[in-house]
Write an enzyme that holds these catalytic residues in place. Structure first.
Site, PDB file in Angstrom:
ATOM      1  CG  ASN A   1     -11.514 186.687  81.242  1.00  0.00           C
ATOM      2  OD1 ASN A   1     -11.134 187.763  82.162  1.00  0.00           O
ATOM      3  ND2 ASN A   1     -12.965 186.696  80.918  1.00  0.00           N
TER       4      ASN A   1
ATOM      5  CG  ASP B   1     -18.845 176.188  82.309  1.00  0.00           C
ATOM      6  OD1 ASP B   1     -18.711 177.382  81.033  1.00  0.00           O
ATOM      7  OD2 ASP B   1     -20.212 175.615  82.109  1.00  0.00           O
TER       8      ASP B   1
ATOM      9  N   GLY C   1     -19.370 190.148  80.205  1.00  0.00           N
ATOM     10  CA  GLY C   1     -20.456 189.346  80.452  1.00  0.00           C
ATOM     11  C   GLY C   1     -21.909 190.313  80.257  1.00  0.00           C
TER      12      GLY C   1
ATOM     13  CG  ASP D   1     -20.297 191.617  85.417  1.00  0.00           C
ATOM     14  OD1 ASP D   1     -21.409 190.702  86.198  1.00  0.00           O
ATOM     15  OD2 ASP D   1     -19.166 191.836  85.913  1.00  0.00           O
TER      16      ASP D   1
ATOM     17  CE  LYS E   1     -17.866 190.161  88.393  1.00  0.00           C
ATOM     18  NZ  LYS E   1     -17.589 190.288  87.261  1.00  0.00           N
TER      19      LYS E   1
END
Length: 208
Positions: free
Chosen positions: A9, A72, A156, A158, A184
């Site tokens: 990612n 995670d 995700g 967000d 963020k």
């Protein structure tokens, strides 16, 4: 010093790079999975975020001989008893289908009133060295869930999540997907968890 980030990612890689740069940490070359020697990625079968992060970081360090950072993270929804939790990325049945995951959570909360839509993003970040030293840092970002997605930034869940900071008096009530990258980084669960590893990473870079 090469530091494997056990993810492909690019947003996660960039986030860690910005956090290290903001802390003045130099001499660290972040390596994504795609740019590392190939190895079989482990099954993430831990019961907690910390267990899954350690599973990934241990595998990366053992396979490459480099220190490895893995995370995670996921969404914990009060009305769903803390779920999706470790199943967040595959809540709808297909791993990484953000739109489907968001749609399923919204459907499950369709009749949940505003005062019961509390939620939190939770992250565990693990740093494992080839010699077996392990450090785990956790971060939690409380907030609430909207009734529909808002915003184009992030990934995700967000677009569904309004951080507690944005619910404060005078705040704009923006979703996580409407915040800048810098905002963020300073507030998020992953940013908080990664920040807890900065000192250890800096020490390793200085000694390498």
């Amino acid at each position: 010093m090469k530091l494997l980030v056990a993810s492909n990612n690019s947003k996660k890689l960039a986030e860690l790079q910005r956090i290290l740069a903001a802390a003045g940490v130099a001499g660290v070359e972040l390596v994504a999975l795609n740019d590392a020697p190939r190895y079989e990625e482990p099954v993430e079968d831990g019961a907690t975020f910390a267990e899954n992060a350690l599973i990934k970081a241990r595998a990366g360090a053992a396979a490459t001989g480099w220190p490895c950072v893995a995370d995670d993270s996921g969404l914990s929804v009060d009305a769903l008893g803390g779920m999706p939790g470790v199943l967040s990325a595959r809540w709808s049945g297909t791993h990484g289908d953000d739109a489907a995951n968001n749609a399923l959570v919204l459907a499950q909360l369709a009749d949940v009133p505003e005062h019961r839509r509390g939620a939190a993003f939770v992250s565990a970040c693990a740093l494992v060295t080839p010699t077996g030293e392990e450090t785990v840092s956790e971060g939690r970002w409380p907030g609430r869930l909207l009734h529909s997605p808002v915003g184009e930034n992030g990934f995700g869940y967000d677009p569904l999540f309004v951080p507690a900071e944005e619910d404060a008096p005078g705040a704009a009530g923006r979703s996580s997907a409407q915040l800048s990258r810098e905002e963020k980084d300073a507030l998020s669960h992953r940013g908080r968890a990664l920040a807890g590893l900065v000192t250890t990473i800096a020490q390793m870079a200085a000694e390498s």
